[in-house]
Design a protein around this motif. Sequence first.
Motif, PDB file in Angstrom:
ATOM      1  N   THR A  24       0.829  -1.209   0.000  1.00  0.00           N
ATOM      2  CA  THR A  24       0.000   0.000   0.000  1.00  0.00           C
ATOM      3  C   THR A  24       0.860   1.254   0.000  1.00  0.00           C
ATOM      4  O   THR A  24       0.597   2.221  -0.721  1.00  0.00           O
ATOM      5  N   PHE A  25       1.923   1.230   0.813  1.00  0.00           N
ATOM      6  CA  PHE A  25       2.825   2.377   0.876  1.00  0.00           C
ATOM      7  C   PHE A  25       3.466   2.647  -0.476  1.00  0.00           C
ATOM      8  O   PHE A  25       3.518   3.784  -0.956  1.00  0.00           O
ATOM      9  N   LEU A  26       3.965   1.578  -1.122  1.00  0.00           N
ATOM     10  CA  LEU A  26       4.631   1.752  -2.410  1.00  0.00           C
ATOM     11  C   LEU A  26       3.652   2.221  -3.470  1.00  0.00           C
ATOM     12  O   LEU A  26       3.996   3.039  -4.330  1.00  0.00           O
ATOM     13  N   GLY A  31       2.013   6.364  -6.975  1.00  0.00           N
ATOM     14  CA  GLY A  31       0.939   7.212  -7.488  1.00  0.00           C
ATOM     15  C   GLY A  31       1.234   8.677  -7.250  1.00  0.00           C
ATOM     16  O   GLY A  31       0.928   9.523  -8.088  1.00  0.00           O
ATOM     17  N   GLY A  32       1.859   8.969  -6.104  1.00  0.00           N
ATOM     18  CA  GLY A  32       2.210  10.352  -5.814  1.00  0.00           C
ATOM     19  C   GLY A  32       3.256  10.884  -6.772  1.00  0.00           C
ATOM     20  O   GLY A  32       3.177  12.031  -7.229  1.00  0.00           O
ATOM     21  N   LEU A  33       4.241  10.061  -7.108  1.00  0.00           N
ATOM     22  CA  LEU A  33       5.256  10.466  -8.076  1.00  0.00           C
ATOM     23  C   LEU A  33       4.638  10.688  -9.444  1.00  0.00           C
ATOM     24  O   LEU A  33       4.973  11.655 -10.137  1.00  0.00           O
ATOM     25  N   ARG A  34       3.743   9.809  -9.839  1.00  0.00           N
ATOM     26  CA  ARG A  34       3.091   9.953 -11.141  1.00  0.00           C
ATOM     27  C   ARG A  34       2.279  11.238 -11.204  1.00  0.00           C
ATOM     28  O   ARG A  34       2.292  11.957 -12.209  1.00  0.00           O
ATOM     29  N   ARG A  35       1.546  11.521 -10.127  1.00  0.00           N
ATOM     30  CA  ARG A  35       0.746  12.749 -10.100  1.00  0.00           C
ATOM     31  C   ARG A  35       1.634  13.981 -10.051  1.00  0.00           C
ATOM     32  O   ARG A  35       1.343  14.995 -10.692  1.00  0.00           O
ATOM     33  N   ARG A  36       2.701  13.911  -9.278  1.00  0.00           N
ATOM     34  CA  ARG A  36       3.564  15.075  -9.122  1.00  0.00           C
ATOM     35  C   ARG A  36       4.289  15.427 -10.415  1.00  0.00           C
ATOM     36  O   ARG A  36       4.363  16.599 -10.790  1.00  0.00           O
ATOM     37  N   PHE A  37       4.828  14.409 -11.091  1.00  0.00           N
ATOM     38  CA  PHE A  37       5.669  14.674 -12.256  1.00  0.00           C
ATOM     39  C   PHE A  37       4.920  14.624 -13.584  1.00  0.00           C
ATOM     40  O   PHE A  37       5.419  15.137 -14.582  1.00  0.00           O
ATOM     41  N   VAL A  45      10.363   7.069 -17.161  1.00  0.00           N
ATOM     42  CA  VAL A  45      10.159   5.624 -17.305  1.00  0.00           C
ATOM     43  C   VAL A  45      10.639   5.164 -18.673  1.00  0.00           C
ATOM     44  O   VAL A  45      11.311   4.124 -18.799  1.00  0.00           O
ATOM     45  N   ALA A  46      10.313   5.927 -19.712  1.00  0.00           N
ATOM     46  CA  ALA A  46      10.746   5.572 -21.069  1.00  0.00           C
ATOM     47  C   ALA A  46      12.268   5.589 -21.173  1.00  0.00           C
ATOM     48  O   ALA A  46      12.862   4.726 -21.843  1.00  0.00           O
ATOM     49  N   GLN A  47      12.901   6.548 -20.516  1.00  0.00           N
ATOM     50  CA  GLN A  47      14.367   6.611 -20.533  1.00  0.00           C
ATOM     51  C   GLN A  47      14.988   5.373 -19.890  1.00  0.00           C
ATOM     52  O   GLN A  47      16.101   4.983 -20.248  1.00  0.00           O
ATOM     53  N   GLU A  56      11.461   5.639 -10.786  1.00  0.00           N
ATOM     54  CA  GLU A  56      10.998   6.227  -9.529  1.00  0.00           C
ATOM     55  C   GLU A  56      12.153   6.503  -8.579  1.00  0.00           C
ATOM     56  O   GLU A  56      12.124   7.479  -7.821  1.00  0.00           O
ATOM     57  N   LYS A  57      13.172   5.675  -8.642  1.00  0.00           N
ATOM     58  CA  LYS A  57      14.363   5.926  -7.829  1.00  0.00           C
ATOM     59  C   LYS A  57      15.023   7.232  -8.262  1.00  0.00           C
ATOM     60  O   LYS A  57      15.439   8.043  -7.422  1.00  0.00           O
ATOM     61  N   GLU A  58      15.104   7.443  -9.576  1.00  0.00           N
ATOM     62  CA  GLU A  58      15.691   8.687 -10.077  1.00  0.00           C
ATOM     63  C   GLU A  58      14.852   9.894  -9.669  1.00  0.00           C
ATOM     64  O   GLU A  58      15.390  10.919  -9.239  1.00  0.00           O
ATOM     65  N   LEU A  59      13.526   9.784  -9.797  1.00  0.00           N
ATOM     66  CA  LEU A  59      12.652  10.904  -9.442  1.00  0.00           C
ATOM     67  C   LEU A  59      12.698  11.185  -7.946  1.00  0.00           C
ATOM     68  O   LEU A  59      12.697  12.350  -7.523  1.00  0.00           O
ATOM     69  N   ASP A  60      12.733  10.135  -7.142  1.00  0.00           N
ATOM     70  CA  ASP A  60      12.882  10.313  -5.695  1.00  0.00           C
ATOM     71  C   ASP A  60      14.170  11.067  -5.374  1.00  0.00           C
ATOM     72  O   ASP A  60      14.208  11.933  -4.501  1.00  0.00           O
ATOM     73  N   GLU A  61      15.230  10.719  -6.093  1.00  0.00           N
ATOM     74  CA  GLU A  61      16.524  11.366  -5.873  1.00  0.00           C
ATOM     75  C   GLU A  61      16.467  12.842  -6.275  1.00  0.00           C
ATOM     76  O   GLU A  61      17.045  13.707  -5.611  1.00  0.00           O
ATOM     77  N   ARG A  62      15.760  13.132  -7.347  1.00  0.00           N
ATOM     78  CA  ARG A  62      15.594  14.533  -7.753  1.00  0.00           C
ATOM     79  C   ARG A  62      14.882  15.335  -6.666  1.00  0.00           C
ATOM     80  O   ARG A  62      15.288  16.457  -6.337  1.00  0.00           O
ATOM     81  N   VAL A  63      13.819  14.746  -6.122  1.00  0.00           N
ATOM     82  CA  VAL A  63      13.075  15.429  -5.065  1.00  0.00           C
ATOM     83  C   VAL A  63      13.955  15.633  -3.842  1.00  0.00           C
ATOM     84  O   VAL A  63      13.932  16.697  -3.206  1.00  0.00           O
TER      85      VAL A  63
END
Length: 209
Positions: A24-26, A31-37, A45-47, A56-63
């Motif tokens: 549930t957490f993941l 979903g939060g990352l998808r909505r945010r970005f 994801v395509a990259q 998602e690991k890359e986006l988390d790192e950006r945040v």
Amino acid sequence: MSSGVIIILVGAAVIVVAAVVLGTFLTHRDGGLRRRFGPEYERTVAQHNGDTKAAEKELDERVRRHGGIRTRPPTAEEQGRYTAEWTRIQEEFVDSPPRAVADAEALLGRLARERGFPDRDSEEHLAALSVHHPHHMDSYRRIRGVAQGSHERAPDTEELRETLVRAHDFFAALIGERRQRDAGRVKGRTGRHASRAGLRRGVVKGSAS
């Protein structure tokens, strides 16, 4: 039922509950990352060739790196100066579309830096902007690519016009103009800017002939 069996059953139940909670957490995080970005999520994801975990690991790192940036809002005087410069660029488009697009890209980079983002020549420039302005990154990357000549062929006048018009929304976000949520109102507002500066399709085609 022996105490050993009870312990095993309780342990299994704890593992199941933990797995559900983790899932549930993941799910909420993803979903939060998808909505945010938004489109930036799909691009990342395509990259990574469809590997959502890596994306998602890359986006988390950006945040983590850039989410705490406190941008400095422009003053009313600065807004007026930036708007005047953008209008000049739009007027310049009639005589030299490529130069106008290059000047617009340089203005966006300078404005982003003055707001508090990394310099446009920094590797972190796009990453930081994607955290705070993810829905404008497609148009910004487009104008950067055109200005830097990274496309396989030189865009024609109409493509340059569309690039500049689309980049205006990012410009408006950077100078703090009120975001227009209704797509029709946004289109109308950018159309008025374009008309005032000679960017209407008919005028552009006339100047290019």
